[in-house]
Structures are given as structure tokens and as C-alpha cells.
Write an enzyme that holds these catalytic residues in place. Structure first.
Site, mmCIF file in Angstrom:
data_model
loop_
_atom_site.group_PDB
_atom_site.id
_atom_site.type_symbol
_atom_site.label_atom_id
_atom_site.label_comp_id
_atom_site.label_asym_id
_atom_site.label_seq_id
_atom_site.Cartn_x
_atom_site.Cartn_y
_atom_site.Cartn_z
ATOM 1 N N ASN A 20 1.115 -1.055 0.085
ATOM 2 C CA ASN A 20 -0.109 -0.045 -0.505
ATOM 3 C C ASN A 20 0.517 1.144 -0.347
ATOM 4 O O ASN A 20 2.102 1.164 0.262
ATOM 5 C CB ASN A 20 -1.246 0.084 1.689
ATOM 6 C CG ASN A 20 -0.140 0.166 2.859
ATOM 7 O OD1 ASN A 20 0.402 1.362 2.982
ATOM 8 N ND2 ASN A 20 -0.266 -1.501 3.324
ATOM 9 N N ARG A 21 0.343 2.238 -0.191
ATOM 10 C CA ARG A 21 0.817 3.659 -0.219
ATOM 11 C C ARG A 21 1.460 4.252 0.887
ATOM 12 O O ARG A 21 2.013 5.253 0.891
ATOM 13 C CB ARG A 21 0.347 4.987 -0.795
ATOM 14 C CG ARG A 21 -0.499 4.273 -1.946
ATOM 15 C CD ARG A 21 -1.212 4.825 -3.271
ATOM 16 N NE ARG A 21 -1.791 5.015 -4.127
ATOM 17 C CZ ARG A 21 -1.265 4.534 -5.216
ATOM 18 N NH1 ARG A 21 -0.202 5.031 -5.688
ATOM 19 N NH2 ARG A 21 -2.293 4.476 -5.978
#
Ligand code: CTP
Length: 212
Positions: A20-21
Site C-alpha cells: 500500500n502507499r
């Protein structure tokens, strides 16, 4: 103080993963501010490109949700405060492939399985006086979801992130958060640096520790 930061990576095969970011900046800002205030900090972080030189921080690097769970479980009972700011994967591939998945005519189907909810485990093990803080990132109905998460996971405070503002959330140096605690009105803060969010959070937690 136990602080988690960053994303986790869940292997699909030896070269690919689900991630994820999360940049880890929020968790690192909390760890650094707490250490500056004299806390002894255990920082457990997923893969990030951050360094920290603030004295008083012991850093453990992990990759997967399962690794993060194992390290956090070993550190929970000795922590007065637990702040789970890591963006832990909720699901991982059920059978990571031992070899690299080859391109074929048919698109592969990934079967996922749930990871352990570390924060819920920590909430369940809570000892008297321990302060437990979770993070929530919601894209709609944030307050309602965060409030139910607060109860479900047995937390003292939840930091609700929004993705609605330019400049807030993953990959930015700034964040706009709302603090949600049981039996008080939510406190919405303006857009501010992640260091200032960390300061505001620790300002809210310090009286609880004094009371404990
Ligand atoms: N968290 C955790 N272990 C997981 C997943 C999340 O400890 N396997 C922690 C995160 O560090 C964060 C909080 O739980 O503090 C965020 O929960 P989140 O994943 O956003 O929400 P869920 O409880 O999974 O609820 P939902 O996705 O249904 O909103």
C-alpha cells in the site's frame, strides 16, 4: 512506547507483493517526537525509505503483517503506550508461489486470506493503565466507522485520517486528522505537518499517562 509505521508487503511470488502507499512518515514523526520527550521507543516498521537518528528509538524492520504481529506481541506487555500507525495489510495471498509466476494466456486468480488483526490482539491483552491508540483511514462515513472501530478494538483513541484533502495522508508531509476518544466529542484538527500531528497526539496522551 511501541510505535508501528509504514506499510506491510505480502508476497505473491518471490518478486511480487501486495502493498500500500504508506510512507511511514506519520509513525516516524510520532516515534521521534515521543523520544524527544523522553520516551523509550520501540519503532516497528514495514519497508520504508526513512532513517531516524533521534536517540532513544530502537528500530525493528519487518516486511509482512505476520512479522509485524510477532514483533509487536513480544513488545506489548512491556509498553505503557501502543500507537499502531502502520498500514497493515488486512489480506495476504493464501498460497504465495515458490517460483515466479509466468505469464500465460489466462490471467491468474489470487486467493487471499485474512491477516491477524494486531491491534485487536493488543486491545484484548490490555493491562491496567496501558494506553492504546489506533489509526483509521476511511474514504466515506469516517466518523461512524472510526467510532465503531474504537469500540470493537477496545482503544483509548483513534486517529482518523482523511484522503479528502490535497496534502493529507499517504506520501505527504502534512496530514489532516480527527482524534476520536470514548465519551468525548471528536476533535478535528486543521491540515498540519505530521510532526505537529505527532505533537498534538502526544499532548492528548500525556495526561492519560499521568493519571495511570
Ligand atoms: N491494524 C492491525 N492489524 C491489521 C490491520 C490493521 O493492527 N491486520 C491496525 C492498523 O495499524 C490501524 C488500525 O488497525 O491502527 C486500522 O484498522 P483498519 O485496517 O483501517 O480497519 P479495520 O479494522 O480493518 O476495518 P475496516 O477495514 O473494515 O474499516
Amino acid at each position: 512506547m511501541l510505535v508501528t509505521a509504514g506499510p506491510t508487503q505480502e508476497a505473491i511470488d518471490p518478486v511480487r507483493y501486495i502493498g500500500n502507499r504508506s510512507s511511514g512518515r506519520m509513525g516516524f514523526a510520532i516515534a521521534e517526537e515521543a523520544a524527544r520527550r523522553g520516551a523509550r521507543v520501540q519503532l516497528v516498521t514495514g519497508p520504508v525509505s526513512l532513517r531516524t537518528e533521534v536517540p532513544g528509538i530502537i528500530r525493528t524492520d519487518v516486511t509482512t503483517a505476520a512479522e509485524m504481529a510477532a514483533v509487536c506481541k513480544s513488545l506489548t506487555s512491556s509498553s505503557d503506550v501502543v500507537i499502531m500507525s502502520a498500514a497493515v495489510a488486512d489480506f495476504r495471498p493464501a498460497d504465495a508461489s515458490a517460483g515466479k509466476i509466468k505469464k500465460t494466456d489466462q490471467a491468474p486468480v489470487l486467493t487471499l486470506e485474512a491477516t491477524e488483526d494486531i491491534l485487536a490482539w493488543i486491545g484484548g491483552q490490555r493491562r491496567k493503565g496501558q494506553v492504546i491508540v489506533g489509526f483509521a483511514l476511511e474514504t466515506s462515513d469516517g466518523l461512524a466507522h472510526a467510532q465503531s472501530k474504537l469500540q470493537r478494538k477496545g482503544l483509548d483513541l483513534i486517529v482518523l485520517n482523511t484522503l479528502e484533502d490535497a496534502g493529507a495522508g499517504f506520501g505527504h508531509d502534512t496530514n489532516r486528522v480527527t482524534f476520536i476518544a470514548p465519551d468525548t466529542d471528536p476533535e478535528a484538527l486543521p491540515l498540519m505537518s505530521k510532526t505537529d500531528v505527532a505533537r498534538a497526539l502526544l499532548d492528548r496522551l500525556e495526561p492519560r499517562l499521568a493519571n495511570a
